[in-house]
Enzyme design. Structure first.
Site, PDB file in Angstrom:
ATOM      1  N   LYS A  20     128.581  85.516 -31.702  1.00 36.00           N
ATOM      2  CA  LYS A  20     129.662  84.646 -31.209  1.00 36.00           C
ATOM      3  C   LYS A  20     129.078  83.312 -30.752  1.00 36.00           C
ATOM      4  CE  LYS A  20     131.137  84.672 -26.727  1.00 36.00           C
ATOM      5  NZ  LYS A  20     131.126  83.291 -26.235  1.00 36.00           N
ATOM      6  N   ARG A  98     134.993  76.470 -25.247  1.00 38.26           N
ATOM      7  CA  ARG A  98     134.067  75.381 -24.885  1.00 38.26           C
ATOM      8  C   ARG A  98     133.521  74.679 -26.120  1.00 38.26           C
ATOM      9  NH1 ARG A  98     132.601  74.864 -20.150  1.00 38.26           N
ATOM     10  NH2 ARG A  98     130.533  74.048 -20.518  1.00 38.26           N
ATOM     11  N   CYS A 122     135.065  81.112 -20.265  1.00 34.93           N
ATOM     12  CA  CYS A 122     135.127  82.065 -19.143  1.00 34.93           C
ATOM     13  C   CYS A 122     134.956  81.336 -17.814  1.00 34.93           C
ATOM     14  CB  CYS A 122     134.030  83.114 -19.295  1.00 34.93           C
ATOM     15  SG  CYS A 122     134.253  84.082 -20.796  1.00 34.93           S
TER      16      CYS A 122
HETATM   17  C1  EPZ Z   1     126.320  79.366 -23.551  1.00 32.97           C
HETATM   18  O1  EPZ Z   1     127.202  78.748 -22.631  1.00 32.97           O
HETATM   19  C2  EPZ Z   1     127.001  80.658 -23.963  1.00 32.97           C
HETATM   20  N1  EPZ Z   1     128.298  80.357 -24.570  1.00 32.97           N
HETATM   21  C3  EPZ Z   1     127.188  81.548 -22.732  1.00 32.97           C
HETATM   22  O2  EPZ Z   1     127.747  82.779 -23.178  1.00 32.97           O
HETATM   23  C4  EPZ Z   1     125.813  81.837 -22.136  1.00 32.97           C
HETATM   24  O3  EPZ Z   1     125.980  82.630 -20.982  1.00 32.97           O
HETATM   25  C5  EPZ Z   1     125.140  80.512 -21.768  1.00 32.97           C
HETATM   26  O4  EPZ Z   1     125.052  79.666 -22.945  1.00 32.97           O
HETATM   27  C6  EPZ Z   1     123.741  80.705 -21.203  1.00 32.97           C
HETATM   28  O5  EPZ Z   1     122.951  81.359 -22.143  1.00 32.97           O
HETATM   29  C7  EPZ Z   1     128.346  79.888 -25.832  1.00 32.97           C
HETATM   30  O6  EPZ Z   1     127.325  79.703 -26.481  1.00 32.97           O
HETATM   31  C8  EPZ Z   1     129.722  79.621 -26.395  1.00 32.97           C
HETATM   32  P1  EPZ Z   1     124.782  76.447 -20.474  1.00 32.97           P
HETATM   33  P2  EPZ Z   1     126.945  77.219 -22.171  1.00 32.97           P
HETATM   34  O7  EPZ Z   1     125.168  75.064 -20.811  1.00 32.97           O
HETATM   35  O8  EPZ Z   1     126.307  76.467 -23.274  1.00 32.97           O
HETATM   36  C9  EPZ Z   1     125.008  74.313 -16.277  1.00 32.97           C
HETATM   37  C10 EPZ Z   1     129.338  84.495 -23.230  1.00 32.97           C
HETATM   38  O9  EPZ Z   1     129.750  85.375 -22.450  1.00 32.97           O
HETATM   39  N2  EPZ Z   1     125.451  73.100 -16.984  1.00 32.97           N
HETATM   40  O10 EPZ Z   1     123.442  76.969 -20.908  1.00 32.97           O
HETATM   41  O11 EPZ Z   1     128.209  76.697 -21.594  1.00 32.97           O
HETATM   42  C11 EPZ Z   1     126.091  75.386 -16.297  1.00 32.97           C
HETATM   43  O12 EPZ Z   1     127.035  75.143 -15.289  1.00 32.97           O
HETATM   44  C12 EPZ Z   1     129.086  83.093 -22.724  1.00 32.97           C
HETATM   45  O13 EPZ Z   1     129.079  84.684 -24.463  1.00 32.97           O
HETATM   46  C13 EPZ Z   1     125.646  71.933 -16.243  1.00 32.97           C
HETATM   47  O14 EPZ Z   1     125.448  71.909 -15.021  1.00 32.97           O
HETATM   48  O15 EPZ Z   1     125.879  77.472 -21.011  1.00 32.97           O
HETATM   49  C14 EPZ Z   1     125.299  76.649 -16.062  1.00 32.97           C
HETATM   50  O16 EPZ Z   1     125.042  76.782 -14.674  1.00 32.97           O
HETATM   51  C15 EPZ Z   1     129.260  82.999 -21.230  1.00 32.97           C
HETATM   52  N3  EPZ Z   1     126.064  70.809 -16.890  1.00 32.97           N
HETATM   53  C16 EPZ Z   1     123.980  76.364 -16.773  1.00 32.97           C
HETATM   54  O17 EPZ Z   1     123.922  74.931 -16.971  1.00 32.97           O
HETATM   55  C17 EPZ Z   1     126.279  70.787 -18.241  1.00 32.97           C
HETATM   56  O18 EPZ Z   1     126.653  69.731 -18.792  1.00 32.97           O
HETATM   57  C18 EPZ Z   1     123.870  77.060 -18.121  1.00 32.97           C
HETATM   58  O19 EPZ Z   1     124.963  76.636 -18.899  1.00 32.97           O
HETATM   59  C19 EPZ Z   1     126.068  71.981 -18.983  1.00 32.97           C
HETATM   60  C20 EPZ Z   1     125.642  73.126 -18.328  1.00 32.97           C
END
Ligand code: EPZ
Length: 442
Positions: A20, A98, A122
């Protein structure tokens, strides 16, 4: 609405297909090509439907590949007629996922503009997109926030840039990859995410003609090129779904063969799975996960970026840990609010306490703030049926597993969110011997 009858060990075989967290990104990457792309292993999940609709709004022809009878899932994506979709139509997709934020780079390259609706996904933290917008501005995009979303324009061709991420964000890394490959000159990204899904996207882009290097210190270097061609790619399997079924086998005292699961993506998970008493066998076409009988053992774990323990793996595992003897500690360092699902488990009789402190060796961004991001689970506790609404994708899976492990019948509503990321979820549960009655929502 589901009436879930508990006390039944899940036994049998499920198949996981494309991840996914890669497939929708590879679909967006097809926008960058001058010729059609073919993507294999595409799962029938809501996130794929949403991105298909968004790409079609921008003139991409998305058609299923020929049915080979192997239920493999193939999409053909032809970006030849890309034009700006109507703002109203795009807005209709607001709040659903997203992924739309990743359309920015490709649309700016092809059309010089993009409109991205407010995002969904989510509710496991406030999930800002500041990293995304910062890097897009560094590439030369003009970013305007509007009431319904974000309007971006590229006054001239985007230029390669040097960026460092404050945190190795998966989405922001994908944003840079999908923008840098067609930008003028070289882009350097420090503190990049290197999850297996990221590396799969790098391979997709490399097949298209992109020039991307990954160095040991997690620095990506991308040399922009003038044109990219379509790709032929089979997605890596969904390791998060595989880990979810593994935890379900432990939590229900069952035995599940997950066809398509790949050990190389799950090494860290498998270590913990065995440590708490689970048994697994890596076979040619997947991994068999089972509860060998007897007590499970409590453990201490911290989620982290790859190659650490994935944040998406902890929710279903917590359900299994309620059955383990002793005290388990989970320190969630990726998201600030990913233990909301434990409320329902407590109502079912689990002993779980949440803390604001960083309960682990890795001090994280959420320490000394008002985030309950550490959990202590004391077991073993029997779970009793309860009624609840599914909060999010992984938490929802955990609720269903808890209801299946509990004594009695639980009423579960809002299960549609699970279809966003787990394909044929109810069919798979049925195939594993789960007992439930689907009821029309009251
Ligand atoms: C991806 O989300 C996945 N979703 C998530 O899976 C996964 O948990 C996550 O990566 C971490 O591995 C998809 O790929 C669609 P991040 P993403 O940007 O990209 C902060 C599932 O259940 N952040 O790595 O949104 C954020 O708040 C989902 O399959 C900022 O602060 O995750 C978080 O604390 C849930 N500013 C951390 O980084 C930003 O601009 C990690 O988020 C971007 C992120």
């Amino acid at each position: 609405m589901l009436d879930v009858h508990g006390g039944v060990p899940l036994k049998g075989t499920v198949r996981v297909r494309g991840a996914k967290n890669l497939v929708p990104k590879a679909m967006v990457a097809a926008l960058l090509g001058d010729t059609p792309s073919v993507l294999r292993g595409v799962p029938a999940i809501r996130d794929v439907e949403i991105v298909t609709g968004l790409l079609e709004l921008h003139g991409v022809r998305v058609t299923p590949g020929p049915d080979r009878g192997d239920a493999d899932g193939e999409l053909v994506l032809d970006p030849a007629a890309v034009e700006q979709g109507s703002i109203v139509d795009i807005d209709a997709h607001a709040g659903s996922s997203r992924i739309p934020i990743l359309l920015c780079g490709p649309l700016l390259h092809r059309l010089g503009q993009a409109f991205i609706p407010d995002l969904g996904g989510c509710r496991i933290g406030d999930r800002p997109i500041d990293f995304h917008l910062d890097v897009l501005r560094k590439f030369g995009a003009v970013v305007d926030k509007t009431p319904g979303g974000i309007r971006l324009t590229a006054p001239q061709r985007l230029r390669g840039t040097k960026v460092g991420l404050p945190y190795p964000s998966v989405g922001a890394t994908e944003q840079v990859l999908l923008t840098a490959v067609r930008a003028e000159g070289v882009t350097e990204l420090r503190n990049a995410a290197i999850e297996p899904e990221i590396m799969d996207l790098v391979m997709v882009l490399q097949k298209m003609g992109a020039s991307i290097t990954v160095d040991p210190a997690r620095v990506l270097r991308i040399e922009g090129v003038d044109r990219l061609d379509g790709y032929f790619h089979r997605s890596l399997p969904d390791r998060n779904e595989a880990a979810s079924w593994a935890s379900a086998a432990l939590a229900t005292g069952g035995d599940i063969m997950v066809e398509g699961a790949r050990q190389q993506d799950m090494v860290t998970f498998l270590n913990i799975f065995r440590k708490i008493g689970g048994r697994f066998d890596v076979l040619e076409d997947g991994i068999r996960f089972r509860h060998p009988g007897g007590d499970l053992t409590s453990t201490v774990l911290e989620t982290d970026v790859h190659p650490g323990f994935m944040t998406d793996w902890q929710q279903p595992l917590v359900v299994a840990l309620t059955r383990a003897s002793g005290v388990s500690i989970i320190h969630e360092t990726v998201y600030e609010n990913r233990f909301g699902f434990t409320d329902a488990l407590r109502r079912m009789g689990a002993t779980i306490q949440l803390y604001r402190e960083c309960l682990g060796g890795t001090p994280c961004r959420f320490g000394r703030q008002n985030y309950l991001h550490s959990a202590v689970v004391a077991g073993p506790t029997p779970l009793r049926a309860a009624d609840f609404t599914v909060p999010d994708l992984r938490g929802g899976f955990s609720h269903i597993v808890a209801a299946l492990a509990a004594e009695g019948t639980s009423q579960v509503s809002g299960i549609d969110v699970i279809n966003r990321g787990y394909e044929h979820f109810l069919d798979k549960l049925h195939g594993l011997g789960a007992r439930f009655d689907a009821k029309a929502a009251a």
